[in-house]
Scaffold this active site. Structure first.
Site, mmCIF file in Angstrom:
data_model
loop_
_atom_site.group_PDB
_atom_site.id
_atom_site.type_symbol
_atom_site.label_atom_id
_atom_site.label_comp_id
_atom_site.label_asym_id
_atom_site.label_seq_id
_atom_site.Cartn_x
_atom_site.Cartn_y
_atom_site.Cartn_z
ATOM 1 C CE LYS A 22 -1.869 1.867 3.997
ATOM 2 N NZ LYS A 22 -1.536 3.020 4.187
ATOM 3 C CG ASN A 23 2.609 2.803 3.648
ATOM 4 O OD1 ASN A 23 1.552 2.894 3.375
ATOM 5 N ND2 ASN A 23 3.129 2.678 4.709
ATOM 6 C CB CYS A 116 -5.155 10.709 10.783
ATOM 7 S SG CYS A 116 -3.407 10.116 11.348
ATOM 8 N NE ARG A 121 0.153 10.445 9.715
ATOM 9 C CZ ARG A 121 -0.136 9.298 9.144
ATOM 10 N NH1 ARG A 121 -1.171 8.656 9.502
ATOM 11 N NH2 ARG A 121 0.894 8.747 8.419
ATOM 12 C CG ASP A 308 3.106 1.687 9.475
ATOM 13 O OD1 ASP A 308 2.706 2.324 10.485
ATOM 14 O OD2 ASP A 308 3.244 1.818 8.381
ATOM 15 N NE ARG A 400 -6.894 4.378 5.570
ATOM 16 C CZ ARG A 400 -5.742 4.652 6.719
ATOM 17 N NH1 ARG A 400 -6.024 4.535 7.868
ATOM 18 N NH2 ARG A 400 -4.505 4.856 6.326
HETATM 19 C C1 UD1 Z 1 4.346 6.996 6.392
HETATM 20 C C2 UD1 Z 1 3.465 5.658 6.091
HETATM 21 C C3 UD1 Z 1 3.012 5.085 7.523
HETATM 22 C C4 UD1 Z 1 3.971 4.992 8.642
HETATM 23 C C5 UD1 Z 1 4.831 6.023 8.471
HETATM 24 C C6 UD1 Z 1 6.067 6.103 9.479
HETATM 25 C C7 UD1 Z 1 2.580 5.922 4.046
HETATM 26 C C8 UD1 Z 1 1.244 6.241 3.226
HETATM 27 N N1 UD1 Z 1 2.267 6.238 5.542
HETATM 28 O O1 UD1 Z 1 3.580 7.980 7.089
HETATM 29 O O2 UD1 Z 1 2.264 3.991 7.263
HETATM 30 O O3 UD1 Z 1 3.474 4.558 9.624
HETATM 31 O O4 UD1 Z 1 5.388 6.674 7.242
HETATM 32 O O5 UD1 Z 1 7.022 4.961 8.711
HETATM 33 O O6 UD1 Z 1 3.572 5.895 3.303
HETATM 34 N N2 UD1 Z 1 6.064 14.924 10.756
HETATM 35 C C9 UD1 Z 1 6.242 16.096 11.029
HETATM 36 N N3 UD1 Z 1 6.227 17.151 9.944
HETATM 37 C C10 UD1 Z 1 6.246 16.728 8.599
HETATM 38 C C11 UD1 Z 1 6.026 15.435 8.495
HETATM 39 C C12 UD1 Z 1 6.010 14.370 9.465
HETATM 40 O O7 UD1 Z 1 6.111 16.523 12.236
HETATM 41 O O8 UD1 Z 1 6.026 17.475 7.877
HETATM 42 C C13 UD1 Z 1 6.055 13.798 11.707
HETATM 43 C C14 UD1 Z 1 4.877 12.949 11.899
HETATM 44 O O9 UD1 Z 1 3.852 13.560 12.603
HETATM 45 C C15 UD1 Z 1 5.307 11.850 12.589
HETATM 46 C C16 UD1 Z 1 6.449 11.622 12.014
HETATM 47 O O10 UD1 Z 1 7.156 12.928 11.462
HETATM 48 O O11 UD1 Z 1 5.353 12.001 13.818
HETATM 49 C C17 UD1 Z 1 6.955 10.587 10.967
HETATM 50 O O12 UD1 Z 1 5.930 10.824 9.795
HETATM 51 P P1 UD1 Z 1 6.031 10.468 8.270
HETATM 52 O O13 UD1 Z 1 7.385 9.569 8.437
HETATM 53 O O14 UD1 Z 1 6.256 11.756 7.441
HETATM 54 O O15 UD1 Z 1 5.049 9.342 8.035
HETATM 55 P P2 UD1 Z 1 3.917 9.480 6.927
HETATM 56 O O16 UD1 Z 1 4.480 9.741 5.621
HETATM 57 O O17 UD1 Z 1 2.588 10.185 7.129
#
Ligand code: UD1
Length: 419
Positions: A22-23, A116, A121, A308, A400
């Site tokens: 999925k990711n 979420c 996030r 995850d 999902r």
């Molecule tokens: C992706 C994955 C999700 C997985 C996560 C961490 C997808 C669709 N989802 O989510 O399944 O759990 O990686 O491996 O690929 N953060 C900030 N500011 C930002 C961006 C992120 O503070 O601009 C924080 C987030 O709140 C979180 C952490 O960084 O606490 C990690 O987030 P991130 O690696 O961005 O996860 P996702 O890409 O949302």
């Protein structure tokens, strides 16, 4: 409202072919926008999040059709630069369309994805990076208006304060057709980043360093279409292995991504399960009584233990001999499944980012509500191991991320049905 009815107690046994990831599928579908030609994506999981991504492409004027697990995307015609708020809300990952739209159209209007089920996030890193690449980003009324000057973003050196998966993907998507070179330092190293880069390279992009902390992208004027196969889903793999560890049994996962699953497999092996890998297959035989994991299980960016897989492994460890300790370092709100596990008889204490899991000798079936995607899967794992019948509601969370969830579990001998 559909629900899952699970009668616990059956050992799981058999072979299962792992679904596509999925990711990876979500950013790759967004990336198909960049090439302006036909793309054929194989091994694409049929999931509600994937359908949301295809609806976003449709609303931008692209054609997107499914045939089994193959998706055909024709992005030759683009008619819009705006994703409606309702579509943005369907899944948080819709934000990765921002980089792809900037790369293709030079402008876009999207929405703040908001919080979420895993807690707040933010997307501050995404927006700061776009600004660094010369994009004019304006926020107001929940909408984000992004515009490049002259229709092209500019290559830049970007140092991420945290290796965010989504921010790394957005930067790559924006950079592949930008002017000049982009360097991402402290980039996310997740296998799904490499899969996205593999797809983009097949479309003619110039990217190196993915899988490491520094990714270099040289912008190209134009990309072309390609045929690509999406990697297997390491988290779905971790889920079915954890279920078997919890319920007992013996399974073979086919079409598995073994090196990418190592951080998880290393920990799972410490529970006493026998695990053998080779030829794209993972064989697992559960141990009569699982052992607690001696070291703290700290979720970390790849190649650390994946956040995850935290919930599904926790389900298995509720039945282990001894106490296991989890430390969740990625998301603020990722222990919401523990309440349901406790209702089923687990002994779990949550203190901030730490969860202390004292193994119990049995779980009992209960009525529980899925709190989020992986939390819902963890409840199903616990229900398969429990005595009696469980009912899981709000299973749209599970849909999902898991393709043919009940069919897969039934194939392994689990007693599960959707009503
Ligand atoms: C992706 C994955 C999700 C997985 C996560 C961490 C997808 C669709 N989802 O989510 O399944 O759990 O990686 O491996 O690929 N953060 C900030 N500011 C930002 C961006 C992120 O503070 O601009 C924080 C987030 O709140 C979180 C952490 O960084 O606490 C990690 O987030 P991130 O690696 O961005 O996860 P996702 O890409 O949302």
């Amino acid at each position: 409202m559909q629900k899952l009815i699970i009668k616990g107690g059956n050992r799981l046994r058999g072979e299962l072919s792992l679904q596509g990831c999925k990711n990876s599928a979500l950013p790759i579908i967004a990336a198909a926008l960049l090439c302006g030609e036909d793309c054929t994506l194989h091994n694409c999981p049929r999931l509600t999040d994937v359908y949301s991504a295809s609806r976003i492409l449709n609303c931008l004027g692209c054609r997107c059709g499914f045939s089994g697990n193959t998706v055909m995307v024709d992005s030759s015609a683009v008619t819009g630069t705006e994703i409606p708020e309702a579509l943005m809300r369907e899944m948080r990952s819709s934000i990765i369309f921002m980089g792809a739209m900037l790369g293709r159209m030079g402008e876009c209007t999207v929405s703040v994805p908001g919080g979420c089920e895993l807690g707040p996030r933010p997307i501050d890193m995404h927006l700061a990076a776009m600004r660094k690449m010369g994009v004019d980003v304006r926020e107001g009324g929940g909408r984000i208006l992004c515009r490049t000057s002259g229709g092209k973003a500019k290559g830049a050196k970007i140092n991420l304060s945290f290796p965010s998966v989504g921010a790394t993907e957005n930067i790559i998507l924006c950079a592949v057709t930008a002017e000049g070179e982009t360097v991402i330092n402290n980039a996310a190293r997740e296998p799904e980043i490499c899969d996205l880069c593999g797809f983009l390279r097949a479309c003619g992009a110039d990217i190196s360093g993915d899988g490491g902390s520094s990714i270099v992208v040289n912008g190209r004027m134009k990309l072309h279409g390609c045929e690509y196969s999406i990697m297997p889903d390491r988290i779905a793999g971790a889920t079915y292995l954890s279920m078997t560890a919890a319920a007992g049994g013996e399974i073979i996962l086919k079409n598995a991504c073994i090196p990418e699953m190592e951080p998880f497999l290393t920990v799972l092996e410490q529970t006493g399960c026998s695990i053998y890998t080779g030829g794209g297959k993972i064989y697992l035989r559960s141990s009569p009584r699982l052992r607690a994991v001696p070291d703290r299980i700290r979720t970390m960016p790849h190649p650390g233990f994946p956040t995850d897989a935290q919930a599904v492994l926790m389900s298995a460890l509720t039945l282990a001999d001894g106490t296991s300790i989890f430390e969740e370092n990625i998301f603020d709100c990722r222990y919401r499944h523990t309440e349901a596990l406790v209702k089923m008889g687990a002994d779990i204490q949550v203190l901030g980012k730490v969860a202390v899991v004292k193994g119990v000798s049995k779980l009992s079936g209960a009525s529980v509500e899925a709190t989020d995607l992986r939390g819902g899967a963890a409840m199903a794992a616990a229900a398969l191991a429990a005595e009696g019948t469980s009912e899981i509601t709000r299973i749209s969370h599970i849909d999902r991320g898991y393709e043919k969830f009940e069919e897969s579990i039934r194939l392994l001998g689990g007693d599960i049905r959707r009503v």
